[in-house]
Design a protein around this motif. Sequence first.
Motif, short mmCIF file in Angstrom:
data_model
loop_
_atom_site.label_atom_id
_atom_site.label_comp_id
_atom_site.label_asym_id
_atom_site.label_seq_id
_atom_site.Cartn_x
_atom_site.Cartn_y
_atom_site.Cartn_z
N GLY A 140 0.83 -1.21 0.00
CA GLY A 140 0.00 0.00 0.00
C GLY A 140 0.86 1.25 0.00
N ARG A 179 0.84 3.99 -3.35
CA ARG A 179 0.03 5.22 -3.25
C ARG A 179 0.45 6.32 -4.22
NH1 ARG A 179 -3.58 4.16 0.20
NH2 ARG A 179 -3.17 2.97 2.07
N ALA A 220 -8.14 -2.24 -4.08
CA ALA A 220 -8.47 -1.39 -2.93
C ALA A 220 -8.17 0.07 -3.21
CB ALA A 220 -7.70 -1.85 -1.69
N LEU A 221 -7.05 0.35 -3.85
CA LEU A 221 -6.69 1.75 -4.15
C LEU A 221 -7.61 2.34 -5.22
CD1 LEU A 221 -2.79 1.75 -3.95
CD2 LEU A 221 -4.41 2.77 -2.37
N TRP A 222 -8.03 1.53 -6.18
CA TRP A 222 -8.99 2.01 -7.17
C TRP A 222 -10.30 2.39 -6.50
CZ3 TRP A 222 -9.29 4.02 -11.79
CH2 TRP A 222 -10.54 4.15 -12.37
N ASP A 223 -10.78 1.52 -5.63
CA ASP A 223 -12.02 1.79 -4.90
C ASP A 223 -11.88 3.04 -4.03
OD1 ASP A 223 -13.06 -0.47 -6.10
OD2 ASP A 223 -12.81 -1.75 -4.31
N GLU A 224 -10.74 3.18 -3.37
CA GLU A 224 -10.47 4.34 -2.52
C GLU A 224 -10.46 5.63 -3.34
OE1 GLU A 224 -6.42 5.69 -0.48
OE2 GLU A 224 -7.21 3.84 0.42
N GLN A 225 -9.86 5.58 -4.52
CA GLN A 225 -9.79 6.77 -5.38
C GLN A 225 -11.17 7.14 -5.92
OE1 GLN A 225 -7.21 8.77 -5.94
NE2 GLN A 225 -5.80 7.53 -4.75
N GLU A 237 -14.02 6.62 -4.43
CA GLU A 237 -14.85 7.14 -3.33
C GLU A 237 -14.47 8.58 -2.98
OE1 GLU A 237 -14.52 4.48 -0.05
OE2 GLU A 237 -15.45 2.81 -1.14
N ALA A 238 -13.24 8.95 -3.26
CA ALA A 238 -12.76 10.29 -2.87
C ALA A 238 -13.28 11.38 -3.76
CB ALA A 238 -11.24 10.31 -2.89
#
Length: 170
Positions: A118, A122, A162-167, A169-170
């Motif tokens: 992670g 990033r 996970a990072l795609w989903d996080e991006q 949502e932001a």
Amino acid sequence: MDTELPRDAHSEPDPGQTYSQCLAAALRFISYRPRTVREVARRLEGKFPPLSIDKTIAHLHDLHYLDDAAFCTQWITSRERRRPKGKTALRQELLRLGVDRGIIEQALDQTDEAANAGNAARKYAARLITQGNGAQDFRNKLGAYLQRRGFGYGTARDIATALWDEQMEA
């Protein structure tokens, strides 16, 4: 009466002096950064007799200047902070430096590969998002990036998702 020593007497160095020189060379070498036992031995080989090298390494080990387990832990911690890599890449680096495989495995058992992945991903993930990559391209590129850094396929896939989903949502 001739007091000069034969030429042969000058060719054999004093064992005490050789050991002192060997110890001084080893101390200079480890003064720049921590080293493994194997790195020090390689550095001294060919320049000093094997007995002096063994004695020097034993002395430095007794003083805790040479400790492969501590070196391994320090190396991994440094990598986690500055430039995270996966267990595979770390294992290869440490093997190349001459650390015993058992010591490496003990140190690697203490690492959190997902957290390291992670951290490694990033900055690159943010760049991929700003380039306008879609979900599939993002996951493929980020996954390949993490695999080149020594992270396993499963870890790379999970972190990329996970990072795609996080991006998103932001």
